[in-house]
Enzyme design. Structure first.
Site, PDB file in Angstrom:
ATOM      1  N   CYS A   1     -15.217  45.641 -31.204  1.00 47.77           N
ATOM      2  CA  CYS A   1     -13.867  45.036 -31.554  1.00 47.77           C
ATOM      3  C   CYS A   1     -13.316  45.184 -29.971  1.00 47.77           C
ATOM      4  CB  CYS A   1     -13.201  45.762 -32.411  1.00 47.77           C
ATOM      5  SG  CYS A   1     -11.421  45.105 -32.719  1.00 47.77           S
TER       6      CYS A   1
ATOM      7  N   CYS B   1      -9.702  46.672 -30.182  1.00 48.45           N
ATOM      8  CA  CYS B   1      -9.825  48.111 -30.349  1.00 48.45           C
ATOM      9  C   CYS B   1     -10.244  48.890 -29.023  1.00 48.45           C
ATOM     10  CB  CYS B   1     -10.752  48.222 -31.469  1.00 48.45           C
ATOM     11  SG  CYS B   1     -10.305  47.298 -32.893  1.00 48.45           S
TER      12      CYS B   1
END
Length: 172
Positions: A84, A87
């Site tokens: 991600c 992230c």
């Protein structure tokens, strides 16, 4: 028959009209794109992006310790997933804030897809999601990429102005 520069050419209809050729080319492009996408995922699974470099102050959560850790005090939990980009981009900021907040607040992470029973209770729009708890109750939620200053502002509201290292502006 058509005469062309003194040669005789048989005029036969082309079974492969331009639309058929374009469709075949488009299909081939899609097939190649799918192949490379699958290949990229396989390579990432074999060589995952390193999430830690050295000792970390971030507490790793799962379904077994989530309730215990978030029950008391101020706890910032990042719901994240592998591969991600937001992230991964937030990781250094969370590490820095976790070191600065040691003793004042806990910064924790939980892998959402691996702990879906917990993730379903707190997130509904995707990863990353930051959930701020104070004494077991949710007091703030931030969805998507958050910059260091935005994270500090969340913690500042929960802890108070006297916490060291809690000042900062968005996009630190």
């Amino acid at each position: 028959m058509i005469r062309f520069e003194e040669e005789i050419i048989d005029a036969q209809p082309n079974p492969f009209g331009y639309k058929a050729v374009l469709a075949a080319v488009a299909g081939l492009v899609l097939l190649l794109a799918a192949f490379f996408a699958v290949h990229a995922l396989m390579v990432r699974e074999r060589n995952p992006v390193p999430r830690e470099t050295g000792p970390s102050e971030i507490v790793r959560l799962d379904e077994t310790n989530f309730e215990e850790v978030t029950r008391e005090g101020v706890v910032l939990v990042e719901f994240w997933m592998h591969n991600c980009p937001p992230c991964i981009e937030m990781e250094p900021s969370l590490e820095k804030i976790a070191r600065e907040m040691k003793g004042k607040a806990i910064v924790a992470k939980i892998n959402g897809p691996e702990n879906m029973s917990v993730a379903r209770r707190y997130i509904d729009q995707g990863f990353p999601t930051l959930v701020l708890f104070k004494n077991g109750k949710v007091i703030d939620v931030a969805i998507g990429l958050q910059y260091e200053g935005q994270i500090r502002s969340m913690l500042k509201a929960a802890i108070g102005n006297d916490a060291p290292g809690v000042q900062g502006n968005a996009r630190d």
